[in-house]
Scaffold this motif. Sequence first.
Motif, short mmCIF file in Angstrom:
data_model
loop_
_atom_site.label_atom_id
_atom_site.label_comp_id
_atom_site.label_asym_id
_atom_site.label_seq_id
_atom_site.Cartn_x
_atom_site.Cartn_y
_atom_site.Cartn_z
N PHE A 1 13.16 49.56 74.39
CA PHE A 1 13.14 48.96 75.71
C PHE A 1 11.72 48.51 76.03
O PHE A 1 10.74 49.18 75.68
N ASP A 2 11.62 47.38 76.74
CA ASP A 2 10.32 46.81 77.09
C ASP A 2 9.84 47.29 78.45
O ASP A 2 10.62 47.82 79.26
N LEU A 3 8.56 47.07 78.69
CA LEU A 3 7.97 47.40 79.98
C LEU A 3 8.49 46.45 81.05
O LEU A 3 8.82 45.30 80.76
N ASN A 4 8.59 46.94 82.28
CA ASN A 4 9.04 46.17 83.44
C ASN A 4 10.48 45.71 83.32
O ASN A 4 10.85 44.63 83.81
N THR A 5 11.32 46.51 82.67
CA THR A 5 12.73 46.16 82.55
C THR A 5 13.59 47.30 83.06
O THR A 5 13.19 48.45 83.05
N ILE A 6 14.78 46.94 83.50
CA ILE A 6 15.77 47.94 83.87
C ILE A 6 16.89 47.88 82.83
O ILE A 6 17.42 46.80 82.53
N ASN A 7 17.20 49.02 82.24
CA ASN A 7 18.08 49.06 81.07
C ASN A 7 19.22 50.04 81.30
O ASN A 7 19.04 51.08 81.93
N ALA A 8 20.38 49.70 80.76
CA ALA A 8 21.57 50.53 80.93
C ALA A 8 22.06 51.02 79.58
O ALA A 8 22.25 50.22 78.65
N VAL A 9 22.27 52.33 79.46
CA VAL A 9 22.93 52.91 78.29
C VAL A 9 24.38 53.12 78.68
O VAL A 9 24.69 53.87 79.61
N MET A 10 25.29 52.43 77.97
CA MET A 10 26.71 52.44 78.35
C MET A 10 27.56 52.99 77.24
O MET A 10 27.14 53.08 76.08
N GLY A 11 28.79 53.34 77.58
CA GLY A 11 29.74 53.86 76.61
C GLY A 11 30.75 54.77 77.27
O GLY A 11 30.58 55.19 78.43
N PRO A 12 31.82 55.12 76.56
CA PRO A 12 32.84 56.02 77.12
C PRO A 12 32.31 57.43 77.26
O PRO A 12 31.25 57.77 76.73
N SER A 13 33.06 58.28 77.95
CA SER A 13 32.67 59.69 78.10
C SER A 13 32.65 60.35 76.73
O SER A 13 33.55 60.16 75.92
N GLY A 14 31.59 61.13 76.48
CA GLY A 14 31.46 61.81 75.20
C GLY A 14 30.74 61.01 74.14
O GLY A 14 30.62 61.45 72.99
N ALA A 15 30.24 59.82 74.50
CA ALA A 15 29.56 58.97 73.51
C ALA A 15 28.12 59.43 73.26
O ALA A 15 27.51 59.00 72.29
N GLY A 16 27.58 60.25 74.13
CA GLY A 16 26.21 60.75 73.94
C GLY A 16 25.18 60.03 74.77
O GLY A 16 23.98 60.03 74.42
N LYS A 17 25.57 59.44 75.89
CA LYS A 17 24.63 58.68 76.73
C LYS A 17 23.54 59.59 77.30
O LYS A 17 22.33 59.30 77.17
N THR A 18 23.96 60.69 77.94
CA THR A 18 22.98 61.61 78.51
C THR A 18 22.14 62.28 77.43
O THR A 18 20.93 62.48 77.61
N LEU B 1 27.03 52.47 73.39
CA LEU B 1 27.35 53.49 72.40
C LEU B 1 28.87 53.61 72.27
O LEU B 1 29.59 53.53 73.27
N SER B 2 29.34 53.83 71.05
CA SER B 2 30.76 54.08 70.83
C SER B 2 31.03 55.57 70.88
O SER B 2 30.11 56.39 70.83
N ARG B 3 32.30 55.93 70.96
CA ARG B 3 32.66 57.34 71.00
C ARG B 3 32.28 58.07 69.72
O ARG B 3 32.05 59.28 69.71
N SER C 1 35.74 52.81 72.66
CA SER C 1 36.57 53.99 72.84
C SER C 1 37.54 54.23 71.69
O SER C 1 38.21 55.27 71.65
N VAL C 2 37.66 53.29 70.73
CA VAL C 2 38.64 53.43 69.66
C VAL C 2 38.11 54.36 68.58
O VAL C 2 36.95 54.78 68.58
N ASP C 3 38.99 54.66 67.60
CA ASP C 3 38.64 55.56 66.51
C ASP C 3 37.50 55.00 65.68
O ASP C 3 37.38 53.78 65.50
N HIS C 4 36.65 55.88 65.15
CA HIS C 4 35.46 55.44 64.42
C HIS C 4 35.81 54.74 63.11
O HIS C 4 34.95 54.08 62.52
N GLU C 5 37.04 54.88 62.63
CA GLU C 5 37.45 54.22 61.39
C GLU C 5 37.90 52.77 61.63
O GLU C 5 38.21 52.05 60.68
N ASN C 6 37.93 52.33 62.87
CA ASN C 6 38.35 50.97 63.19
C ASN C 6 37.42 49.96 62.51
O ASN C 6 36.20 50.03 62.64
#
Length: 652
Positions: free
Chosen positions: A184-201, A370-372, A411-416
């Motif tokens: 991520f660059d300086l002076n930017t607002i960034n979002a980490v997205m993904g389904p629950s359990g994807a490891g965002k936090t 992030l994916s699940r 949110s789909v299976d990792h083998e997709n």
Amino acid sequence: MLCSQSFGTIIATILGQNKRLSVMTSMTSFIALVFFCNYAIPIKEFIYPFQLFSEITFQKHLFNGLLIVTYGLGRCGSGQSRVFYDYKIDDNSSGGKSHRDFWFCLMSLLIIFLVLKIIEFVLLITSINVNFEETQNNDQLADENGLQFNRLLLIAWIELTLVRVQTNSKKTKKNIFNQLSGGFDLNTINAVMGPSGAGKTSLLKCLSGQNSQHLTDKSKIYLTSSMKIRTCFISQNIFDHLVTGLTVKQYLIYASKLKNSCFSGKSIDHKVITDKLMDEMLINDISDINVSHCSGGQLKRIVIASELTVYCKPNILFIDEPTSGVDSYSALKIISCLKMLCRRHNMSVITTIHQPNSDLLELFDKVYVLSRSGTNIFSGRPQDIHHFLNANDSSYQQNLHPIEHMLMLASVDHENSCLKKLSQTNNLSTKEGLISRCNVQTIESTKDMFFRSKRFYLSDLWHLTVRNMLCSYVYEWKSICFQIVLYLGLAIGLSTLYNRRMILADGCVDDNIFTYGMNCTETEESLNDESLLKRNLQYHMSFLMGSSFIQIILTTMTFSSKVNIFFNEHRNGWYSTGAYYISKSVIDFLPLLISMLMFSYIINYYDSKRMYFVYLYTLLFVVLCSQSFGHISGIIFSNNQSMMSFTTFFKC
């Protein structure tokens, strides 16, 4: 009382995030203390290891001390009370030995109390994640308002893999996320997205230095070499940051005083800082409202403003779920304020977010999806998601919003097969440009770059004490009154139930203590005397155990809800552990002192100043030791409600 207070403090500090577990821990400990108090079973009848263990239990020394002052100290003249024989206490009224034994019990109480306080302090230090402690221009860009900001790689990570050991019988290892790369660059607002359990936090915590012990050896985090990194982490639960009982303006002013105490050489106007931040965060219309009466969106903006009151503002602000629990309009307001702060204060914001609407998504400079299965399937501008899906996903439906389709794939299976293609394509394009930028603009991060604790300042101690006094004595006055009423109710109830005549029995026997109990016939007078002795001992044990029980439970329940505020404020550089510990000890002691002054007066059947001060001294130490046990339980089991309650029960 002092020992009970310390006991409760220790339990609550260890188990701060889990009230039920803290209570059970305290009750468990209390039962153990009763078992080793020398009343139920004389200590000298235990096996030797248990006798040694009893020396560190404050209830034993308290009980023995009260027996000596009640039935010793020359009360039987040259003889001795049979109470000492029954409870296997060596006593000789001649030569001042009773006095020495009594002072030995009191000094043992003091030593145990000090040891508990040291344990409590050490646990506070070891349980915290300490926060870490201007800039050169590079390529210039302009936002939609025409403001100039730096294009500088602020933080980057390559092949980041987080491994956790699962708590099952086989203790298998699980990858929370696998070989993530991004920046991520300086002076930017960034979002980490993904389904629950994807490891965002988990990703946010890794980037802020909180999960470094679980990263693999190949995981690398890079920070810019152009400036010192100052970070701040705001957790999802805003009540782990907020101190209730103050108005919005009061809360922010105290935040400014605490966070800016290290800038003593600079002229800092806390009111000006507060007014400016309230204007930037759009909360100046609620400045005189108590924070407990504000809405969810307002509370999130208040917490963000409090972390930005520092003179040298953080250049990386990590926020976990800033839009959770608020309506779409409030969410838009929060992100708009954060974007403005990025441009104005030369900082970057990294947030986690679930499913933003299109208006909210467009406010972000970059999204990291992030994916699940723990892989990164997109990293770039929100406007580029449509083109990325068109080029790499044949199943992309044009009637769906691009981010909705992206999150469905995540949110789909990792083998997709489609998910694998997106992940591989994104990783190749991300790493190509990232490695070259890291070599030029960044250095590899070390633990010292993240963990820089604030040292002790007397001004922090003063401001923290005043702030917490306002909250505890003014806003939470009902809790203090409830505590006092509980102790008064216990004292009045016991003094009503027990007959004053019980203090008349002294249990004195002749000089030859070995002849005690050898006579098979006892007179009515001796039987009555023995009954009164037992009632007096029951009376003393009732108020000792009752006061200790009350304090352990109250401490565990109250402190376990506040310990997370300490963790977050300390990590973000508000004050040192020492300042918090001293301030808290002073604030907790005053209500206990008032309670015990009245409690000791009511239970003192002897109408003796000596007995009053003996009761006062011993009860204070017992309750404060019990409080420390509660604090310890709160620290250790801060994430486990059930275990905290269980251990509290047996401590009782």
